[in-house]
Scaffold this motif. Sequence first.
Motif, PDB file in Angstrom:
ATOM      1  N   GLY A 125       0.803  -1.218   0.000  1.00  0.00           N
ATOM      2  CA  GLY A 125       0.000   0.000   0.000  1.00  0.00           C
ATOM      3  C   GLY A 125       0.829   1.258   0.000  1.00  0.00           C
ATOM      4  N   GLY A 126       1.977   1.230  -0.683  1.00  0.00           N
ATOM      5  CA  GLY A 126       2.801   2.421  -0.804  1.00  0.00           C
ATOM      6  C   GLY A 126       3.674   2.728   0.382  1.00  0.00           C
ATOM      7  N   ALA A 127       3.816   1.807   1.330  1.00  0.00           N
ATOM      8  CA  ALA A 127       4.654   2.039   2.509  1.00  0.00           C
ATOM      9  C   ALA A 127       5.235   0.719   2.993  1.00  0.00           C
ATOM     10  CB  ALA A 127       3.839   2.697   3.627  1.00  0.00           C
ATOM     11  N   GLU A 128       6.371   0.813   3.686  1.00  0.00           N
ATOM     12  CA  GLU A 128       6.974  -0.359   4.297  1.00  0.00           C
ATOM     13  C   GLU A 128       6.174  -0.726   5.539  1.00  0.00           C
ATOM     14  OE1 GLU A 128      10.762  -1.788   3.380  1.00  0.00           O
ATOM     15  OE2 GLU A 128       9.126  -1.633   1.928  1.00  0.00           O
ATOM     16  N   ARG A 129       5.723  -1.991   5.612  1.00  0.00           N
ATOM     17  CA  ARG A 129       4.878  -2.423   6.720  1.00  0.00           C
ATOM     18  C   ARG A 129       5.388  -3.719   7.314  1.00  0.00           C
ATOM     19  NH1 ARG A 129      -0.016   0.471   6.155  1.00  0.00           N
ATOM     20  NH2 ARG A 129      -0.114   1.510   4.142  1.00  0.00           N
ATOM     21  N   LEU A 130       5.189  -3.866   8.621  1.00  0.00           N
ATOM     22  CA  LEU A 130       5.509  -5.108   9.311  1.00  0.00           C
ATOM     23  C   LEU A 130       4.277  -6.009   9.297  1.00  0.00           C
ATOM     24  CD1 LEU A 130       7.563  -3.729  12.329  1.00  0.00           C
ATOM     25  CD2 LEU A 130       8.407  -5.285  10.572  1.00  0.00           C
ATOM     26  N   LEU A 131       4.419  -7.178   8.704  1.00  0.00           N
ATOM     27  CA  LEU A 131       3.302  -8.089   8.543  1.00  0.00           C
ATOM     28  C   LEU A 131       3.418  -9.268   9.492  1.00  0.00           C
ATOM     29  CD1 LEU A 131       3.143  -8.253   4.636  1.00  0.00           C
ATOM     30  CD2 LEU A 131       2.023  -6.619   6.172  1.00  0.00           C
ATOM     31  N   GLY A 132       2.277  -9.854   9.809  1.00  0.00           N
ATOM     32  CA  GLY A 132       2.258 -11.055  10.618  1.00  0.00           C
ATOM     33  C   GLY A 132       2.817 -12.240   9.840  1.00  0.00           C
ATOM     34  N   VAL A 133       3.419 -13.178  10.551  1.00  0.00           N
ATOM     35  CA  VAL A 133       4.009 -14.343   9.904  1.00  0.00           C
ATOM     36  C   VAL A 133       2.953 -15.116   9.120  1.00  0.00           C
ATOM     37  CG1 VAL A 133       5.187 -16.540  10.299  1.00  0.00           C
ATOM     38  CG2 VAL A 133       5.861 -14.516  11.600  1.00  0.00           C
ATOM     39  N   ASP A 134       1.771 -15.291   9.706  1.00  0.00           N
ATOM     40  CA  ASP A 134       0.718 -16.028   9.018  1.00  0.00           C
ATOM     41  C   ASP A 134       0.288 -15.325   7.732  1.00  0.00           C
ATOM     42  OD1 ASP A 134       0.651 -18.059  10.880  1.00  0.00           O
ATOM     43  OD2 ASP A 134      -0.892 -17.095  12.112  1.00  0.00           O
ATOM     44  N   ALA A 135       0.256 -13.992   7.767  1.00  0.00           N
ATOM     45  CA  ALA A 135      -0.119 -13.238   6.569  1.00  0.00           C
ATOM     46  C   ALA A 135       0.903 -13.444   5.463  1.00  0.00           C
ATOM     47  CB  ALA A 135      -0.248 -11.752   6.901  1.00  0.00           C
ATOM     48  N   VAL A 136       2.173 -13.459   5.828  1.00  0.00           N
ATOM     49  CA  VAL A 136       3.226 -13.663   4.831  1.00  0.00           C
ATOM     50  C   VAL A 136       3.134 -15.064   4.245  1.00  0.00           C
ATOM     51  CG1 VAL A 136       5.720 -13.748   4.449  1.00  0.00           C
ATOM     52  CG2 VAL A 136       4.751 -11.975   5.923  1.00  0.00           C
ATOM     53  N   ILE A 137       2.889 -16.032   5.098  1.00  0.00           N
ATOM     54  CA  ILE A 137       2.741 -17.415   4.622  1.00  0.00           C
ATOM     55  C   ILE A 137       1.551 -17.521   3.678  1.00  0.00           C
ATOM     56  CG2 ILE A 137       2.131 -19.758   5.338  1.00  0.00           C
ATOM     57  CD1 ILE A 137       3.803 -19.261   7.872  1.00  0.00           C
ATOM     58  N   ASP A 138       0.419 -16.919   4.045  1.00  0.00           N
ATOM     59  CA  ASP A 138      -0.795 -17.020   3.241  1.00  0.00           C
ATOM     60  C   ASP A 138      -0.686 -16.267   1.924  1.00  0.00           C
ATOM     61  OD1 ASP A 138      -1.998 -18.556   5.131  1.00  0.00           O
ATOM     62  OD2 ASP A 138      -3.174 -16.935   6.032  1.00  0.00           O
ATOM     63  N   ASP A 139      -0.058 -15.105   1.946  1.00  0.00           N
ATOM     64  CA  ASP A 139      -0.110 -14.233   0.779  1.00  0.00           C
ATOM     65  C   ASP A 139       1.134 -14.230  -0.095  1.00  0.00           C
ATOM     66  OD1 ASP A 139      -2.614 -13.519   1.431  1.00  0.00           O
ATOM     67  OD2 ASP A 139      -2.241 -11.381   1.637  1.00  0.00           O
ATOM     68  N   TYR A 140       2.278 -14.635   0.459  1.00  0.00           N
ATOM     69  CA  TYR A 140       3.512 -14.470  -0.289  1.00  0.00           C
ATOM     70  C   TYR A 140       4.268 -15.761  -0.563  1.00  0.00           C
ATOM     71  CZ  TYR A 140       2.819  -9.587   0.952  1.00  0.00           C
ATOM     72  OH  TYR A 140       2.291  -8.336   1.097  1.00  0.00           O
ATOM     73  N   LEU A 141       4.167 -16.740   0.331  1.00  0.00           N
ATOM     74  CA  LEU A 141       4.951 -17.952   0.165  1.00  0.00           C
ATOM     75  C   LEU A 141       4.238 -18.951  -0.731  1.00  0.00           C
ATOM     76  CD1 LEU A 141       6.393 -18.635   3.726  1.00  0.00           C
ATOM     77  CD2 LEU A 141       7.424 -17.408   1.820  1.00  0.00           C
ATOM     78  N   PRO A 142       4.997 -19.761  -1.490  1.00  0.00           N
ATOM     79  CA  PRO A 142       4.367 -20.775  -2.325  1.00  0.00           C
ATOM     80  C   PRO A 142       3.635 -21.791  -1.479  1.00  0.00           C
ATOM     81  CG  PRO A 142       6.743 -21.112  -2.205  1.00  0.00           C
ATOM     82  CD  PRO A 142       6.459 -19.790  -1.580  1.00  0.00           C
ATOM     83  N   LYS A 143       2.484 -22.214  -1.956  1.00  0.00           N
ATOM     84  CA  LYS A 143       1.715 -23.215  -1.241  1.00  0.00           C
ATOM     85  C   LYS A 143       2.342 -24.587  -1.441  1.00  0.00           C
ATOM     86  CE  LYS A 143      -1.165 -20.075  -0.048  1.00  0.00           C
ATOM     87  NZ  LYS A 143      -1.077 -19.482   1.283  1.00  0.00           N
ATOM     88  N   SER A 144       2.027 -25.505  -0.558  1.00  0.00           N
ATOM     89  CA  SER A 144       2.541 -26.858  -0.652  1.00  0.00           C
ATOM     90  C   SER A 144       2.105 -27.493  -1.964  1.00  0.00           C
ATOM     91  CB  SER A 144       2.028 -27.700   0.524  1.00  0.00           C
ATOM     92  OG  SER A 144       2.466 -29.033   0.420  1.00  0.00           O
ATOM     93  N   GLY A 145       3.077 -28.008  -2.711  1.00  0.00           N
ATOM     94  CA  GLY A 145       2.777 -28.667  -3.968  1.00  0.00           C
ATOM     95  C   GLY A 145       2.605 -27.721  -5.128  1.00  0.00           C
ATOM     96  N   SER A 146       2.806 -26.428  -4.912  1.00  0.00           N
ATOM     97  CA  SER A 146       2.662 -25.456  -5.995  1.00  0.00           C
ATOM     98  C   SER A 146       3.894 -24.593  -6.075  1.00  0.00           C
ATOM     99  CB  SER A 146       1.432 -24.569  -5.751  1.00  0.00           C
ATOM    100  OG  SER A 146       1.397 -23.501  -6.673  1.00  0.00           O
ATOM    101  N   SER A 147       4.373 -24.372  -7.279  1.00  0.00           N
ATOM    102  CA  SER A 147       5.554 -23.525  -7.470  1.00  0.00           C
ATOM    103  C   SER A 147       5.203 -22.233  -8.180  1.00  0.00           C
ATOM    104  CB  SER A 147       6.610 -24.285  -8.309  1.00  0.00           C
ATOM    105  OG  SER A 147       6.083 -24.620  -9.578  1.00  0.00           O
ATOM    106  N   GLN A 148       3.925 -22.034  -8.517  1.00  0.00           N
ATOM    107  CA  GLN A 148       3.558 -20.881  -9.313  1.00  0.00           C
ATOM    108  C   GLN A 148       3.682 -19.580  -8.556  1.00  0.00           C
ATOM    109  OE1 GLN A 148      -0.353 -21.656 -10.817  1.00  0.00           O
ATOM    110  NE2 GLN A 148       0.396 -23.038 -12.411  1.00  0.00           N
ATOM    111  N   ARG A 149       3.558 -19.626  -7.237  1.00  0.00           N
ATOM    112  CA  ARG A 149       3.553 -18.382  -6.469  1.00  0.00           C
ATOM    113  C   ARG A 149       4.925 -18.027  -5.942  1.00  0.00           C
ATOM    114  NH1 ARG A 149      -1.289 -17.992  -2.317  1.00  0.00           N
ATOM    115  NH2 ARG A 149      -0.361 -15.949  -2.198  1.00  0.00           N
ATOM    116  N   SER A 150       5.896 -18.902  -6.167  1.00  0.00           N
ATOM    117  CA  SER A 150       7.226 -18.653  -5.625  1.00  0.00           C
ATOM    118  C   SER A 150       7.793 -17.359  -6.177  1.00  0.00           C
ATOM    119  CB  SER A 150       8.161 -19.814  -5.990  1.00  0.00           C
ATOM    120  OG  SER A 150       9.444 -19.587  -5.469  1.00  0.00           O
TER     121      SER A 150
END
Length: 342
Positions: A125-150
């Motif tokens: 959102g136009g600024a550096e923000r500290l995110l929760g670990v769960d949010a990073v896992i849900d929104d940024y990390l590749p899901k198990s068995g999927s490489s498309q989001r890496s």
Amino acid sequence: MTLFDQLGKSPDSGKSRQLVTNSTKYGLSLGSYSAEFLELTDDGLAAVSDEASPARQLRARFRCAVANIDVFNKLYESYLNNRLPSQAVLIDKARELGVPEGDALECVETFIVNTKFIGVLRSVGGAERLLGVDAVIDDYLPKSGSSQRSGIVKSDVRAGSPAAAPPEAQHSDTDGAGYDDACFYISPIGDEHSEARRHADLFMGALVEPALSEFGLRLVRADQIGDAGMITGQIINHIVHSKLVIADLSFHNPNVFYELALRHAVRRPIVQISRLADRLPFDIGQIRTVVVDTTDIYSLVPQLDSLRAQIGAQIRAALEGAEVENPLSIFSPNFWSSMPRS
């Protein structure tokens, strides 16, 4: 000795000893620089292992780099799900937490490096923000068995993750409860990476949020509570019930004007901002508007503080005003009394 031979470093050098000491303090390894053997902790192994899942690796790195270090964890919790304040503010906070004067700057710099490295400090959102670990896992990390989001980094935290929407965004009631600390930001959003999205992120992160900080209101934008461009019940509730609405009229976006008209109908506080390049329609051009010249970055950056002050002044005037004036109240003052009653 075998380890440092593989690293191409002397096991007895000051730098090598510092590496071992730091690794131990971060909880990555066991054994001092004088020990015959060094070994990884469970978190240390998970943090570097190619066999660990991305989620497990992130959690292990987070514990080692932030959570298990008292001052870092307190800094993180102080600003979790919020924009990262200026370095000066962080240094003052570190001093409040007991960091000695001479170490405060290095403490803050290391905290920023660590959170950035493990991925919980991100541009959102136009600024550096500290995110929760769960949010990073849900929104940024590749899901198990999927490489498309890496490797994909979203420019906005979406609904569905712990950091996606502030608490008031979860309300669906229509009596106004839960919106007293909300400022709804009506803005052109557009598709990810579009000019409109980059504009919206810049104005929100660099101008609106800093100006809003002194008023104790939490900023909510439509894409945090629903699909961009869609008029949903939650969005209408925020338009109607939020204590304040800030409307960015740039790009002459139809949804923005529609939502602004809804706010006019309930005659509640509004602050208008716009790019200089977008000439406002007559009806709303008479309402005081903070105009931002974005044509030249070299003249824009020096004006940021002044623009934040102007927006802040408009917020204060809007919240303190006894009467909320808009085109309806000016040109049709009997609008509300003439409404049919059921």
